[in-house]
Scaffold this motif. Structure first.
Motif, PDB file in Angstrom:
ATOM      1  N   ASP A  29      -6.033  -1.987  -5.285  1.00 42.41           N
ATOM      2  CA  ASP A  29      -7.550  -2.517  -4.901  1.00 42.41           C
ATOM      3  C   ASP A  29      -7.300  -4.078  -4.959  1.00 42.41           C
ATOM      4  OD1 ASP A  29      -9.931  -2.707  -3.183  1.00 42.41           O
ATOM      5  OD2 ASP A  29     -10.730  -3.227  -5.355  1.00 42.41           O
ATOM      6  N   LEU A  30      -6.904  -4.483  -6.552  1.00 45.21           N
ATOM      7  CA  LEU A  30      -6.958  -5.836  -6.828  1.00 45.21           C
ATOM      8  C   LEU A  30      -5.727  -6.533  -6.163  1.00 45.21           C
ATOM      9  CD1 LEU A  30      -7.872  -8.280  -8.776  1.00 45.21           C
ATOM     10  CD2 LEU A  30      -5.824  -7.211 -10.378  1.00 45.21           C
ATOM     11  N   VAL A  50       0.933  -1.321  -0.002  1.00 45.43           N
ATOM     12  CA  VAL A  50       0.072   0.104   0.092  1.00 45.43           C
ATOM     13  C   VAL A  50       0.819   1.197   0.010  1.00 45.43           C
ATOM     14  CG1 VAL A  50      -1.641   1.183   1.186  1.00 45.43           C
ATOM     15  CG2 VAL A  50      -1.987  -1.153   1.252  1.00 45.43           C
ATOM     16  N   ASP A  51       1.948   1.188   0.739  1.00 45.59           N
ATOM     17  CA  ASP A  51       2.836   2.281   0.911  1.00 45.59           C
ATOM     18  C   ASP A  51       3.492   2.635  -0.607  1.00 45.59           C
ATOM     19  OD1 ASP A  51       4.154   4.537   2.449  1.00 45.59           O
ATOM     20  OD2 ASP A  51       5.964   3.489   2.332  1.00 45.59           O
ATOM     21  N   THR A  52       4.013   1.548  -1.075  1.00 46.54           N
ATOM     22  CA  THR A  52       4.581   1.539  -2.400  1.00 46.54           C
ATOM     23  C   THR A  52       3.755   2.195  -3.662  1.00 46.54           C
ATOM     24  OG1 THR A  52       6.238  -0.268  -1.717  1.00 46.54           O
ATOM     25  CG2 THR A  52       5.865   0.206  -4.236  1.00 46.54           C
ATOM     26  N   TYR A  53       2.661   1.651  -3.413  1.00 43.07           N
ATOM     27  CA  TYR A  53       1.473   2.173  -4.357  1.00 43.07           C
ATOM     28  C   TYR A  53       1.138   3.644  -4.230  1.00 43.07           C
ATOM     29  CZ  TYR A  53       0.395  -1.724  -7.589  1.00 43.07           C
ATOM     30  OH  TYR A  53       0.160  -2.589  -8.585  1.00 43.07           O
ATOM     31  N   ARG A  54       1.179   3.962  -2.808  1.00 42.36           N
ATOM     32  CA  ARG A  54       0.798   5.612  -2.596  1.00 42.36           C
ATOM     33  C   ARG A  54       1.838   6.344  -3.352  1.00 42.36           C
ATOM     34  NH1 ARG A  54       0.399   4.935   2.549  1.00 42.36           N
ATOM     35  NH2 ARG A  54      -2.054   4.938   2.386  1.00 42.36           N
ATOM     36  N   VAL A  55       3.125   5.983  -3.012  1.00 43.26           N
ATOM     37  CA  VAL A  55       4.223   6.729  -3.692  1.00 43.26           C
ATOM     38  C   VAL A  55       4.529   6.754  -5.169  1.00 43.26           C
ATOM     39  CG1 VAL A  55       6.703   7.037  -3.706  1.00 43.26           C
ATOM     40  CG2 VAL A  55       5.537   6.627  -1.524  1.00 43.26           C
ATOM     41  N   ARG A  56       4.153   5.584  -5.498  1.00 47.18           N
ATOM     42  CA  ARG A  56       4.163   5.281  -7.144  1.00 47.18           C
ATOM     43  C   ARG A  56       3.069   5.966  -7.651  1.00 47.18           C
ATOM     44  NH1 ARG A  56       2.661  -0.438 -10.403  1.00 47.18           N
ATOM     45  NH2 ARG A  56       2.480   0.634 -12.268  1.00 47.18           N
ATOM     46  N   GLY A  57       1.891   6.184  -7.074  1.00 49.62           N
ATOM     47  CA  GLY A  57       0.626   7.079  -7.541  1.00 49.62           C
ATOM     48  C   GLY A  57       1.189   8.336  -7.598  1.00 49.62           C
ATOM     49  N   ALA A  58       1.657   8.980  -6.969  1.00 52.93           N
ATOM     50  CA  ALA A  58       1.962  10.314  -6.765  1.00 52.93           C
ATOM     51  C   ALA A  58       3.002  10.737  -7.743  1.00 52.93           C
ATOM     52  CB  ALA A  58       2.761  10.690  -5.521  1.00 52.93           C
TER      53      ALA A  58
END
Length: 235
Positions: free
Chosen positions: A208-209, A79-87
């Protein structure tokens, strides 16, 4: 002829990545430089340097008095990785739309559109690989070397979580393909806010997946509310 050390180090790095992500190494067993060098038919020095780079990238970790191990990440880490990746990928989409489509991104877009028109002729894995290439070409189009390097490391860490194989489903692949084409259209239209917003929504669905896959395996956690930073737009 003996290869230059830099080439040997890079070769060791990429071959170690292949071993890790193909489940060719036991995460419970410490990594031995000597055994890895023998397995890869290489010298110990390039293997040692490759392991150091992988440690800096968070793929392996050194445990005092125990040795070097493949890092086991949790769903919280994902989740943390995706949060940063999202930004970062929202920024990449925004910059790509600002600078305009590159020839490489255009070529990849043509591949995506062909797949969308003839999806039955392609396997889900082929569509997934084309999507990965699309993300890479989009980041290249951002014209930001720092952004490109940061995202390379983040994608590797996302792959590392639980050493999960990629999940292939044809309906899912087609839906994701449509999301990629929508992002591409926003870049082609030079609509930076829309490109960023679509990228944020795309990555949020991907996260989410992944979390649901972990939950179904009995290893997951609840997905936090709004885990990725959605871009505000006037739409």
């Amino acid at each position: 002829m003996k290869q230059p050390f830099e080439f040997e180090r890079d070769r060791a790095y990429h071959r170690l990545i292949d071993l890790i992500f193909s489940a060719g190494l036991d995460p419970q067993v410490p990594l031995s430089e000597r055994k890895l060098a023998d397995q890869l038919d290489m010298g110990r020095m390039p293997v040692r340097e490759a392991l150091r780079q992988l440690e800096q990238e968070g793929v392996v970790e050194v445990k005092p008095a125990r040795g070097t191990f493949i890092r086991r990440l949790t769903t919280d880490d994902l989740v943390d990785t995706y949060r940063v990746r999202g930004a970062l990928e929202c920024l990449a989409a925004e910059l790509a739309a600002t600078h305009g489509e590159t020839a490489e991104l255009h070529a990849q877009g043509q591949i995506l559109r062909t797949m969308a028109q003839e999806s039955g002729a392609f396997q889900a894995r082929e569509i997934d690989d084309a999507g990965t290439n699309f993300h890479e070409r989009l980041v290249d189009a951002s014209n930001s070397p720092a952004l490109r390097e940061s995202l390379r490391v983040l994608r590797m860490r996302a792959r590392l979580v639980f050493h999960l194989p990629r999940y292939y489903d044809h309906d899912l692949a087609r839906a994701t393909l449509g999301e990629h084409i929508a992002i591409l259209q926003a870049v082609e239209a030079r609509d930076a806010p829309r490109a960023a917003r679509l990228m944020a929504a795309h990555l949020e669905r991907g996260l989410d997946l992944r979390v649901k896959m972990e939950a179904s395996a009995g290893r997951g956690i609840s997905l936090p509310t709004s885990p990725l930073p959605l871009k505000e737009t006037s739409e």
